[in-house]
Design an enzyme around this catalytic site. Sequence first.
Site, PDB file in Angstrom:
ATOM      1  N   ASP A 263       0.870  -1.178   0.000  1.00 48.39           N
ATOM      2  CA  ASP A 263       0.000   0.000   0.000  1.00 48.39           C
ATOM      3  C   ASP A 263       0.913   1.237   0.000  1.00 48.39           C
ATOM      4  O   ASP A 263       2.133   1.143   0.176  1.00 48.39           O
ATOM      5  CB  ASP A 263      -0.973   0.003   1.192  1.00 48.39           C
TER       6      ASP A 263
HETATM    7  C1  NOJ Z   1      -3.884   4.119   0.218  1.00 44.84           C
HETATM    8  C2  NOJ Z   1      -5.113   3.265   0.400  1.00 44.84           C
HETATM    9  O1  NOJ Z   1      -5.037   2.564   1.621  1.00 44.84           O
HETATM   10  C3  NOJ Z   1      -5.333   2.268  -0.735  1.00 44.84           C
HETATM   11  O2  NOJ Z   1      -6.570   1.666  -0.543  1.00 44.84           O
HETATM   12  C4  NOJ Z   1      -5.235   2.951  -2.072  1.00 44.84           C
HETATM   13  O3  NOJ Z   1      -5.481   2.034  -3.099  1.00 44.84           O
HETATM   14  C5  NOJ Z   1      -3.860   3.569  -2.194  1.00 44.84           C
HETATM   15  N1  NOJ Z   1      -3.700   4.569  -1.148  1.00 44.84           N
HETATM   16  C6  NOJ Z   1      -3.611   4.202  -3.554  1.00 44.84           C
HETATM   17  O4  NOJ Z   1      -4.307   5.369  -3.701  1.00 44.84           O
END
Ligand code: NOJ
Length: 742
Positions: A263
Site C-alpha cells: 500500500d
Molecule cells: C492508500 C489506500 O489505503 C489504498 O486503498 C489505495 O489504493 C492507495 N492509497 C492508492 O491510492
Amino acid sequence: MKNNEIHNLLNKLSVKDKIYQLIQLSGQFYQQDDELVTGPQQKLGIAAEAIKNAGSVLNIRGAQELINLQKRNLENSEHAIPMLFMADIINGYETIFPIPLGLGATWNPGLVKEAAAVSAHEAAVSGMHITFSPMVDLVRDPRWGRVMESTGEDSFLNGVFAQAFVEGYQGDMNPDKTIVACVKHFAGYGAPEGGREYNTVDMSERTFREYYLPAYKAALDAGAKMMMTSFNTVDGIPATANEWLNRSVLRDEWKFDGLLISDYAAVKELVDHGVAQDDKEAAALALKAGVDIDMMTSVYANNLESLVAEDEELSALLDEAVLRVLKLKNELGLFENPFRGADAEAEKRVVFSDEHRALAKQVAQESLVLLKNQNELLPLGDSVGKIALIGPYADTKSLSGMWSFSSRKEETTTLKEAFLEVFPEDELFVSSGCPMIEADFLKDSFGSYHAAESTQFDEKKELAEALAYAQEANVVVMAVGEHYLQSGEGGSRAKLTLPEVQQKLIQAIKELGKPIVGVVFSGRPLDLRIELQQFDALIEAWYPGTEGARAIVDTLTGKVNPSGRLSMSFPYEVGQVPVHYNEFSTGRPYEGSGHSKRFTSRYIDAPNKPLFPFGYGLSYADFEYSDLQLSGTQLTAESSITVSITVKNVGKYTGKETVQLYIRDLVGSVVRPVKELKGLKQVSIMTGEATTVSFELSEEMLRFHRADMLYASELGEFQVMVGRNSENLLTGSFTLAAKVES
Ligand code: NOJ
C-alpha cells in the site's frame, strides 16, 4: 510474448533496470510533457532516471494523456518495457455507483458484477490497466471510516461480492473493456483497534482464518491477478514485512502467483513501525516478505541495488518479483499493444454513457434501505401536495463519497433537481436549513480539504426559511447525513451521530408536528436512535452516486419498491461497537442463562441488540414466512438436505424479498457463532402471491477451523434458520452424521 521470451527479457536487464520495474509513482511525477516535476522528486528523494523508467504509475487518467506517457516511456527507456497504469476506481470511474457499503446493501452480486464491468469498460478506454479494487476487508467497527469501502461484516457475503467484483472487472480480459482487479488490503485491515485508522490489528489466528481471510481467498479463486498489502500488523509484524502472511499463506497455501504491491508508502513505514532500522532494512524485509512493487516511496529504488550485491538470496527474490511484473504486463498484452484499450474516441462514447447512467440508477435504487415506515407514510401518494425538502443534502452534488475522484460532479443530479423532475415547482419548497457540518470541525479534521469545503452560510436565515417551508408543507423530507469527508480513508470517528448542527435542525422541524421522512446519507452505520423517534419514515441512502438522487425520488414516490438490506449492523450507540450478528455463544448468554440478569453478558445501560440488525430492510410490500421444511434430518458428506420455505406477499405492492439462510452449529470443539449466513435468494413476489424458496444444505457449509486447526466439519446437531433478516427467522434442525441411519 511467449513465456520464454519474458525470461529472455529478464536476463537482458541490468539490476538497475530490474529495480525500475518494481517502482510505482503517482501521476503528479509525469504531468508535464517532457520535464519531470521536480517538487515531488525532491520530496521523495528519488533519481530522475528512476522516475523516467518506473514500471508503473498510479492515479493518472485519460486516454490521450496515457497514450502520450506510454509513448514517451517507450521512446526513452532502453528496453522499451511498457508501463502499467493503475488507479483507485472504487465505486465507478466517471459514472459513479453507490459506495461499496451501499453495493453490499443490494445483496445482489449479479448487479454488482455488472457495475464493476461498467467501471472497467470506462477505465479501459481511458487507458487504465488495473484498479485497486475490490477492498474485501471484513468490517465490524463503524468508527473506522473505511467501512464505506467494504461490503460489510460477513465473510460469506463479502466473498460473494469479492467474486462479483473480480469477474466484473476482469471478465474475459478483452483489452477494450476490462481491467485487472487488485484485491486489498491483505490482510485484516478492517479490524484496527478502536476503529482508528492505520492502528494495530491483533487477533487470534483462528479468527483471522475463519472470518477475515475467506473474502481475499474468494477474490483469488475468482481469478484476481493482483493483491495489495495492508498498513496494519498481523500478529505483531506489519503485513508489508510479513513472510508468514505473504509467502506461507498467500503463495504456499493458496498458490497465488500474481503480483503483490505494497500500500501507499507502506514499505517506508516499516521504519515508523519500528521493525526496520532504516530504509535499507525496510527494503530487505519487504522483498523477503514477497512484496513485488513498492508504491510511492524511494525505498526499493535507493536500496535494492546494494542489497542484492550483498546477498544472493535477495538477488533471486528480485528476479522473482520482476518476473511477476513482466508476466502481468504480458497477460495484459502490453508488449504487443502498449496502449491496450486507450482510445480517445471510444472514451467520449463510452464514459458516462446513458446506458451506464441507467445502470447506476438501478444499482442506487437497490442499495437504498428502508429502515422505518410508520403508518405507511411512504410511498408518497399522488395527492401528497406541498413538500418541504429540507437539509444540507437537499441540493448538493456531493453524493458520491470520498473515492470518486474522477466523478462528473457537475453532472450529478441533486435531490432538488430530481424532485423537480416529478413534482410541480410550486409545491416544492427547498432549503438546506443548516450547514453540512460545524465550521470548526472542518478546519480541524479535513486538513487540506478545508478551504475547498468551507462555504459562506447565513445560519439564522436558512433556519428561518426551513421552518417556514416546513410549516407550509403536508410532508417534510429531511435530507441529512455525515459530511462525505467524515468517512473514507483517514475518516475514523469516535462518535457515530449526525453533525450537531443537523441534530438541532431536525429537532426544530420535529417541533412543528409535521410527518417527516428522513433520508440519511452516510459512509457508515450511524447511531440513529434519536432520529428513529423523530422521523416517521427513514431511508438509508449511503452515498448513492451519479444517479442516486433520482433513485431516491423513485423510491419515495413508489415507482420503485425498496429492496436493500443492511450488510452491516447499525449499533444502538457507539459503546456497543463492535456489534455484529454472528457473535459467539458466551457462557452466560443474556437470554437462556440460569444466572440472574445481572450476571449475564450484557450492558446495564444499553441493549445488547443493535438498532438495526444485519440483513434488515423493509419494503412497501409485506412478506409472511411459513412452512419451513427439510427434505431429511440427517446430512452426510455424500448427501444433501433441501430446505424450503413459503414466502407470501401479504402487502399492497409487488416487491423483492431477500430470503436469508443461516446455520448454527450447536456443539463444536471450539465455540461457534450463534448463527452464520450461508445462503441468500432474491425473489420478486406479486401482491397476494406466494412462492417457495429452497436451499441445498451440504456438509461443506458446516466446515470451520476446529480445535485442531483443521478446516473441517464435526458431526452433531445443527439448527437451520430461514427468514427476513438475522433476527427474524424460522428454525429447523438436522444432524450431520457419518452415514445415514435408517
Ligand atoms: C492508500 C489506500 O489505503 C489504498 O486503498 C489505495 O489504493 C492507495 N492509497 C492508492 O491510492
